[in-house]
Design an enzyme around this catalytic site. Structure first.
Site, PDB file in Angstrom:
ATOM      1  N   TYR A  81      -1.879   0.221   9.847  1.00 49.29           N
ATOM      2  CA  TYR A  81      -2.208  -0.368   8.717  1.00 49.29           C
ATOM      3  C   TYR A  81      -0.930  -0.444   7.557  1.00 49.29           C
ATOM      4  O   TYR A  81      -0.584  -1.284   7.114  1.00 49.29           O
ATOM      5  CB  TYR A  81      -3.435   0.413   7.867  1.00 49.29           C
ATOM      6  CG  TYR A  81      -3.354  -0.089   6.521  1.00 49.29           C
ATOM      7  CD1 TYR A  81      -3.743  -1.350   6.031  1.00 49.29           C
ATOM      8  CD2 TYR A  81      -3.471   0.968   5.396  1.00 49.29           C
ATOM      9  CE1 TYR A  81      -3.548  -1.543   4.790  1.00 49.29           C
ATOM     10  CE2 TYR A  81      -3.644   0.615   4.079  1.00 49.29           C
ATOM     11  CZ  TYR A  81      -3.843  -0.683   3.848  1.00 49.29           C
ATOM     12  OH  TYR A  81      -3.845  -1.207   2.469  1.00 49.29           O
ATOM     13  N   THR A 122       0.734  -1.204   0.132  1.00 50.34           N
ATOM     14  CA  THR A 122       0.171  -0.162  -0.224  1.00 50.34           C
ATOM     15  C   THR A 122       0.756   1.067  -0.018  1.00 50.34           C
ATOM     16  O   THR A 122       1.899   1.229   0.506  1.00 50.34           O
ATOM     17  CB  THR A 122      -0.863   0.078   1.339  1.00 50.34           C
ATOM     18  OG1 THR A 122      -1.358   1.419   1.326  1.00 50.34           O
ATOM     19  CG2 THR A 122       0.008  -0.202   2.357  1.00 50.34           C
TER      20      THR A 122
END
Length: 329
Positions: A141, A117
């Site tokens: 995250y 990501t």
């Protein structure tokens, strides 16, 4: 050839399954269905409902299908939730991936593609963001994904394994042929949320932050069509099979749209003037994040075909309409 796709019954994973199937390959899916749906998978694709952390069960699947390539999507992906529940993210994204890596090494897997990501960059110094930008994730995250990247690269150095990590920017849209799309419950992705508001599934939607240093005050993101992203995964596998080495590359289009621009596009596609409320910024959000994707284009020979915000929105809205009619989600 047979490719194992973890999280293959989820949003991006199901599109990857379609991409490999369309190319004449045989995808095998492992998904615990905590957020995925078996009906997103094409008929005939084997599905094993189990956790990737279970090394013994994963080895059984890898050996049964003589797997040489893993494409790894399974994990948790909601940035604000990761701030509220960091342990969930370090377990699902990092610890569980360790079990999968152990099984891959034990079974002689040769190629591994990891779903990473742009959140690994945190607040970038400049845009577009290259792979060489500082890595300073602002939330668990991104940190959990970065840890997994680092683990994979260390494993690749120690074993006969080649790794590609693709750092996604904002994934949106749906299969143009209507075969799959995002069915996530309580989704947080902007285009999905806006399409749900347009179909009446949500009474309204909220724009988080209107005081950023951007032309209209709302955050700017690089939106990539999920079908183009799935293609990048297939090309990454082809590159490694042809002798390409380890690679970390961004996947985005290299230009951004503001939240309000996206909302206007959804209203135009849906011909619906749904209610939009203005809210405060969310923790961990950045004013602008846009990809420098030149490396992926060069190394993978990746030529996106759906680089159009109106196309992305139209495909997402058609999928949302189909979901509403099916009353599935």
């Amino acid at each position: 050839m047979t490719v194992l796709i973890t999280g293959g019954a989820g949003y991006i994973g199901s599109h990857a399954a379609l991409a490999f199937l369309d190319a004449g390959e045989t995808p095998v899916v492992v998904d615990n269905l905590s957020t995925g749906f078996d009906w997103l998978l094409p008929e005939g694709v084997p599905l094993y409902q189990q956790d990737i952390a279970d090394r013994e069960e994963m080895e059984t699947v890898l050996r049964r299908h003589d797997i040489e390539t893993i494409v790894h999507f399974a994990g948790s992906i909601i940035l604000p939730e990761s701030i509220e529940n960091p342990l969930k993210y370090y377990r699902n994204n990092t610890v569980n991936s360790l079990g999968l890596m152990e099984a891959a090494v034990a079974c002689g897997v040769r190629h591994f593609v990891f779903s990473s990501t742009a959140a690994v960059y945190g607040l970038p110094d400049s845009v577009p963001v290259p792979e060489s930008a500082p890595l300073r994730p602002q939330a668990p995250y991104g940190a959990s994904k970065l840890m997994t990247e680092q683990m994979l690269m260390d494993v690749a150095k120690a074993h006969d394994l080649t790794v590609t990590a693709l750092r996604y920017f904002n994934v949106a849209g749906a299969d143009p042929r209507g075969r799959s799309g995002q069915a996530t419950r309580e989704a947080t992705n902007l285009i999905k949320v806006a399409c749900e508001a347009a179909t009446g599934k949500r009474p309204s939607m909220t724009v988080f932050g209107q005081d950023y240093d951007t032309p209209d005050g709302t955050a700017i993101r690089d939106y990539i069509h999920v079908t183009d992203l799935a293609l990048a995964h297939r090309l990454a596998v082809e590159r490694m099979r042809s002798g390409g080495g380890n690679l970390i590359a961004n996947c985005g289009y290299g230009r951004g749209f503001s939240v309000l621009e996206v909302v206007r596009a959804v209203k135009a596609a849906s011909r619906s003037d749904f209610t939009v409320e203005m809210g405060a910024r969310r923790p961990g959000d950045c004013p602008e994040v846009v990809a420098d994707s030149r490396l992926a284009r060069a190394e993978l020979n990746w030529q996106p075909e759906l680089d159009d915000i109106n196309q992305i929105v139209a495909d997402a809205y058609r999928w949302e309409e189909a979901l509403a009619k099916r009353n599935r989600v």
